[in-house]
Enzyme design. Sequence first.
Site, mmCIF file in Angstrom:
data_model
loop_
_atom_site.group_PDB
_atom_site.id
_atom_site.type_symbol
_atom_site.label_atom_id
_atom_site.label_comp_id
_atom_site.label_asym_id
_atom_site.label_seq_id
_atom_site.Cartn_x
_atom_site.Cartn_y
_atom_site.Cartn_z
ATOM 1 N N ARG A 271 0.863 -1.189 0.000
ATOM 2 C CA ARG A 271 0.000 0.000 0.000
ATOM 3 C C ARG A 271 0.895 1.234 0.000
ATOM 4 O O ARG A 271 1.975 1.245 0.610
ATOM 5 C CB ARG A 271 -0.904 0.037 1.250
ATOM 6 C CG ARG A 271 -2.130 -0.847 1.172
ATOM 7 C CD ARG A 271 -3.120 -0.395 0.093
ATOM 8 N NE ARG A 271 -4.305 -1.241 -0.004
ATOM 9 C CZ ARG A 271 -4.450 -2.270 -0.838
ATOM 10 N NH1 ARG A 271 -3.473 -2.613 -1.660
ATOM 11 N NH2 ARG A 271 -5.587 -2.957 -0.878
ATOM 12 N N HIS B 84 -1.278 -0.070 -9.758
ATOM 13 C CA HIS B 84 -1.973 -0.958 -8.812
ATOM 14 C C HIS B 84 -2.519 -2.200 -9.537
ATOM 15 O O HIS B 84 -3.729 -2.441 -9.559
ATOM 16 C CB HIS B 84 -3.105 -0.206 -8.092
ATOM 17 C CG HIS B 84 -3.502 -0.870 -6.810
ATOM 18 N ND1 HIS B 84 -3.903 -0.171 -5.697
ATOM 19 C CD2 HIS B 84 -3.557 -2.184 -6.459
ATOM 20 C CE1 HIS B 84 -4.204 -1.020 -4.718
ATOM 21 N NE2 HIS B 84 -3.991 -2.256 -5.165
HETATM 22 P P1 NDP Z 1 -2.493 -10.636 5.563
HETATM 23 O O1 NDP Z 1 -3.508 -9.896 6.343
HETATM 24 O O2 NDP Z 1 -2.678 -12.091 5.326
HETATM 25 O O3 NDP Z 1 -1.055 -10.463 6.275
HETATM 26 C C1 NDP Z 1 -0.580 -9.237 6.715
HETATM 27 C C2 NDP Z 1 0.842 -9.429 7.210
HETATM 28 O O4 NDP Z 1 1.343 -8.158 7.657
HETATM 29 C C3 NDP Z 1 0.938 -10.387 8.402
HETATM 30 O O5 NDP Z 1 2.103 -11.155 8.322
HETATM 31 C C4 NDP Z 1 1.012 -9.432 9.588
HETATM 32 O O6 NDP Z 1 1.692 -9.956 10.718
HETATM 33 C C5 NDP Z 1 1.841 -8.313 8.991
HETATM 34 N N1 NDP Z 1 1.628 -7.076 9.756
HETATM 35 C C6 NDP Z 1 0.497 -6.361 9.926
HETATM 36 N N2 NDP Z 1 0.720 -5.288 10.713
HETATM 37 C C7 NDP Z 1 2.026 -5.337 11.053
HETATM 38 C C8 NDP Z 1 2.847 -4.525 11.857
HETATM 39 N N3 NDP Z 1 2.375 -3.438 12.473
HETATM 40 N N4 NDP Z 1 4.150 -4.874 11.990
HETATM 41 C C9 NDP Z 1 4.630 -5.982 11.386
HETATM 42 N N5 NDP Z 1 3.898 -6.799 10.593
HETATM 43 C C10 NDP Z 1 2.608 -6.478 10.446
HETATM 44 O O7 NDP Z 1 -2.322 -9.843 4.195
HETATM 45 P P2 NDP Z 1 -1.933 -10.404 2.743
HETATM 46 O O8 NDP Z 1 -0.611 -11.068 2.810
HETATM 47 O O9 NDP Z 1 -3.073 -11.144 2.185
HETATM 48 O O10 NDP Z 1 -1.833 -9.019 1.944
HETATM 49 C C11 NDP Z 1 -0.969 -7.999 2.393
HETATM 50 C C12 NDP Z 1 -1.308 -6.696 1.710
HETATM 51 O O11 NDP Z 1 -0.948 -6.729 0.335
HETATM 52 C C13 NDP Z 1 -2.801 -6.334 1.698
HETATM 53 O O12 NDP Z 1 -3.218 -5.800 2.926
HETATM 54 C C14 NDP Z 1 -2.842 -5.319 0.590
HETATM 55 O O13 NDP Z 1 -2.592 -4.035 1.123
HETATM 56 C C15 NDP Z 1 -1.690 -5.721 -0.335
HETATM 57 N N6 NDP Z 1 -2.152 -6.216 -1.630
HETATM 58 C C16 NDP Z 1 -1.851 -5.512 -2.771
HETATM 59 C C17 NDP Z 1 -2.271 -5.968 -4.004
HETATM 60 C C18 NDP Z 1 -1.881 -5.276 -5.260
HETATM 61 O O14 NDP Z 1 -2.349 -5.641 -6.331
HETATM 62 N N7 NDP Z 1 -0.999 -4.286 -5.206
HETATM 63 C C19 NDP Z 1 -3.088 -7.190 -4.125
HETATM 64 C C20 NDP Z 1 -3.318 -7.864 -2.878
HETATM 65 C C21 NDP Z 1 -2.868 -7.384 -1.674
HETATM 66 P P3 NDP Z 1 1.092 -11.224 11.517
HETATM 67 O O15 NDP Z 1 1.290 -12.387 10.569
HETATM 68 O O16 NDP Z 1 1.945 -11.318 12.701
HETATM 69 O O17 NDP Z 1 -0.347 -10.926 11.764
#
Ligand code: NDP
Length: 311
Positions: free
Chosen positions: A223, A275
């Site tokens: 993002r 995007h």
């Molecule tokens: P998930 O919700 O499955 O995973 C999020 C990850 O981020 C987890 O490992 C989580 O840690 C970690 N995280 C969240 N907050 C923090 C923090 N404060 N500090 C450290 N780590 C943190 O998301 P996805 O993997 O499915 O997707 C990730 C992002 O990718 C989406 O939210 C979206 O913004 C982006 N995206 C972009 C796309 C594009 O086309 N450009 C398409 C799809 C997604 P923990 O495992 O410990 O909870």
Amino acid sequence: MKIVVHIDDAAQWQTALAEALPQATVLTSDAPENERQNADYLAVWKAPAHLLNEQIQLKGIINLGAGVDYLLKTPGLPSDVPIVKLRDAGMGELMADYVLYGVLHFYRSMDRYASQQQRASWQPHAVPEKAQWPVGVLGLGAIGSFVATSLSQAGFPVVGWSRSPKQIDGVRCLHGEQGLDELLRQVQSVVTILPDTAATKGILNAEQLAKLPKGASVINPGRGSLIDEQALLDALGDAKHPGHLRGALLDVFCEEPLPANHPLWQHPSVIITPHMAAPTPLNDAIDQVVSYIKAFEAGESLATVSPEAGY
Ligand code: NDP
């Protein structure tokens, strides 16, 4: 059972869902108000606030993407309705392709060759050992862990970072502030696949970018809010005063579409994509939506979005 769908190409989703769930009435959000009210489920991507506000008996909201930032910011989002989001659903593979392209771009000096071509300069560059090219992946969720594993399978040493401790084959998993510091100080490319939350906003700011080794690159398909864009521009420098960083591949921005006069468009070391890193694949997504609805109906417990954590 009534399901209302809101997404671009909603008619396609409506047809596929109606086929998979013949017992359900599946409507798109442009159906007349009296028909679309009293839905049991909303399956939505960037839905208008009124669609969420007008419902009174929702059993669940299904976010038709991985990022829930838009949904959670929608005014009047009911606080007592469970929200689920797509988990991988085919996006991991698309994202892994995108990220591997970005890593190889810098690893194989494609940025340098593109610039040399402007001057008809025939100058090969040595290819370092992959072992000397560690890649950092911030965010090890459904998509991030797929990406980290793919990079490791492609031969790169991978260091991952998440909020909670993790174990992933082939990936050195770190967490916490110290973990982030350790990761940034050693990677040649850093990939951000974190959600947009209060805690991740500007996580790659000037101070953190400065920790990256000189000549490192940034790949952001997560993002736009994750990176301080001005700090990134400063760290990249310009043709006369090259900065600390070598380049960036960016798919997401603080403002989208990226405004035409934004300096990132013109920067020679930046590649911009609109995007598109991992669009939601329809068939995989429909399978997951159907399994969510069946689980809701069966009263099974589901991994729901945490509005407090923001993802
Ligand atoms: P998930 O919700 O499955 O995973 C999020 C990850 O981020 C987890 O490992 C989580 O840690 C970690 N995280 C969240 N907050 C923090 C923090 N404060 N500090 C450290 N780590 C943190 O998301 P996805 O993997 O499915 O997707 C990730 C992002 O990718 C989406 O939210 C979206 O913004 C982006 N995206 C972009 C796309 C594009 O086309 N450009 C398409 C799809 C997604 P923990 O495992 O410990 O909870």
